[in-house]
Motif scaffolding. Sequence first.
Motif, PDB file in Angstrom:
ATOM      1  N   ALA A   1       0.844  -1.131   0.051  1.00 44.01           N
ATOM      2  CA  ALA A   1      -0.017  -0.175   0.056  1.00 44.01           C
ATOM      3  C   ALA A   1       0.925   1.159  -0.158  1.00 44.01           C
ATOM      4  O   ALA A   1       1.525   1.210   0.915  1.00 44.01           O
ATOM      5  CB  ALA A   1      -0.880  -0.255   1.193  1.00 44.01           C
TER       6      ALA A   1
ATOM      7  N   HIS B   1      -2.932   4.265  -2.270  1.00 44.07           N
ATOM      8  CA  HIS B   1      -3.878   4.118  -1.478  1.00 44.07           C
ATOM      9  C   HIS B   1      -4.191   5.575  -0.846  1.00 44.07           C
ATOM     10  O   HIS B   1      -3.155   6.682  -0.760  1.00 44.07           O
ATOM     11  CB  HIS B   1      -3.621   3.575  -0.202  1.00 44.07           C
ATOM     12  CG  HIS B   1      -3.793   2.101  -0.339  1.00 44.07           C
ATOM     13  ND1 HIS B   1      -3.357   1.363  -1.348  1.00 44.07           N
ATOM     14  CD2 HIS B   1      -4.413   1.193   0.446  1.00 44.07           C
ATOM     15  CE1 HIS B   1      -3.685   0.051  -1.178  1.00 44.07           C
ATOM     16  NE2 HIS B   1      -4.372  -0.075  -0.002  1.00 44.07           N
TER      17      HIS B   1
ATOM     18  N   PRO C   1      -7.575   1.850  -1.316  1.00 45.95           N
ATOM     19  CA  PRO C   1      -7.132   1.892  -2.550  1.00 45.95           C
ATOM     20  C   PRO C   1      -7.639   3.043  -3.177  1.00 45.95           C
ATOM     21  O   PRO C   1      -8.951   3.417  -2.848  1.00 45.95           O
ATOM     22  CB  PRO C   1      -7.576   0.473  -3.212  1.00 45.95           C
ATOM     23  CG  PRO C   1      -7.505  -0.349  -1.908  1.00 45.95           C
ATOM     24  CD  PRO C   1      -8.140   0.407  -0.991  1.00 45.95           C
TER      25      PRO C   1
END
Length: 530
Positions: A345, A386, A391
């Motif tokens: 992420a 993100h 996301p």
Amino acid sequence: MKGCFYGLKGKHLSLVTIVLLCTTILIWGWKKTPILTGLVPPQTRLHLGPEITDDFVDNNVPSEQEIDVGKGVTTFVREDTVKEELQLGAPPDSEQNSDKSEEISSDIASNQVEKNGILTSVSKEREKHKQVQEAEIDGKAVDVRQKEKAEENNADVQKQNGEIGTSLGSAYANTTVDKLTTHTQTPAPVCNYAKGKWVVDHKKPLYSGHGCKQWLSSMWSCRKTQRTDFAYEKVSWQPKDCQMEEFEGSKFLKRMQHKTLAFVGDSLGRQQFQSLMCMITGGKERHDVIDVGPEYGIVQARGDLRPGGWAYRFPSTNTTILYYWSSTLCDLEPIDPSNPTTDYAMHLDRPPAFLRQYIHKLNILVLNTGHHWNRGKLKANRWVMHLGGVPNTDRKIAVIWKAKNVTVHSIINWVNSQLPKYPGLKAFYRTISPRHFVGGEWNTGGSCDNTTPMSIGKEVLQDVSSDTDAAGAAKGTGVKLLDITALSQVRDEGHMSRFSITAKPGVQDCLHWCLPGVPDTWNEILFAQI
């Protein structure tokens, strides 16, 4: 006849005697009786004290410093006011300032006259005492009551003159304050180190590319490559309209005593870190320098080619210089920690965990990012954008340059929010280092074959940064811009080019710089601002 004479004497003797006696009594009574004395205006000369005499002499004898304000009232120009104006930069021969000063003085004095009735009282009291001083008496003792009355009159006059002086003095005191607040010194303009020109400097370089083995990666030391033209090392940046402080390693360490300087960014930030280590040591080995990486969580994990950064301390001044690798300035975390091939992420709006954990230990922070923001890098590193902890689904932000802009604004705003918590922290955002690929990219035949400095004497005079995203993000914050983009743009000969040790045929490095070289100037500008 004789009888007649004696006759007259006998008749009038008593009458003459009575007349003389009455006259004597009348004169004696005239002098001794207060009631009779009050019938005639006193002609007594008063003996004034020295303080009263000085007051009247000063007020009645015009001096060269007096300026007539109008109708019997005089105001004084204070010499100390003029001196203070000169000391604070007020033009001594400015007609406008002089006229304004006279108008202010005149208005204040006139207002005080109308308010306190000075015009009438001053003229009357001065005339009265002038008559008193010029009067003559016969030298006899003055009656006690007359003395008391005279003293009361003098006290009243002295008090009134004191009030006049106080009123006018207050007026001029206010005038002086107004002038002082109006004519303040203009602060010296801040040097814009981004404007200037490159000049030949035979005192450069500050260290040897051969000698700085302890801190400098071999792949960036062009002295160890096939390159034979090193004129790029003999060039210095000269700011326009100001002098840049000359860098000295000992001076830098003294200025940074008991402090920590951190570079956080990509491989260009790493180059700046290595450059500074070489500049501080003069390229010499220092066995006293301590590796303090573990204090900042900087360790080489098993399987990694290199650690996530470096941190070194100079014990003589307790100065720590460190670099932490964060190519995008985003917080990265594995989506599935248990999966070795998991995606990561890439939090666009969250600062790196390193900064959140260690910013309280930093005194100077230098941030940078830029060249890792491309689809190839994101795909190769399995980074997934993100935003807000989830996301990203916004297609506009998904555009690479817009995503980068979100992060640059986010990290600068976050650091700016930390500055009040840590008053000893000074933060910089270094603008993007330019690339000089011609005819393609690094993997498509792009090159930068020039090896001769072509920028000598050419001035960089733009008022705004070439890195508009960084400039816009830093504007209005406490994070300073370390603007190196335009001055580096004209130094295309300073790259690794085809001489890189790891270069493959047809592949050139027109992104990273030879060291010593251009990044040394970035550190000189940084040194001038800390």
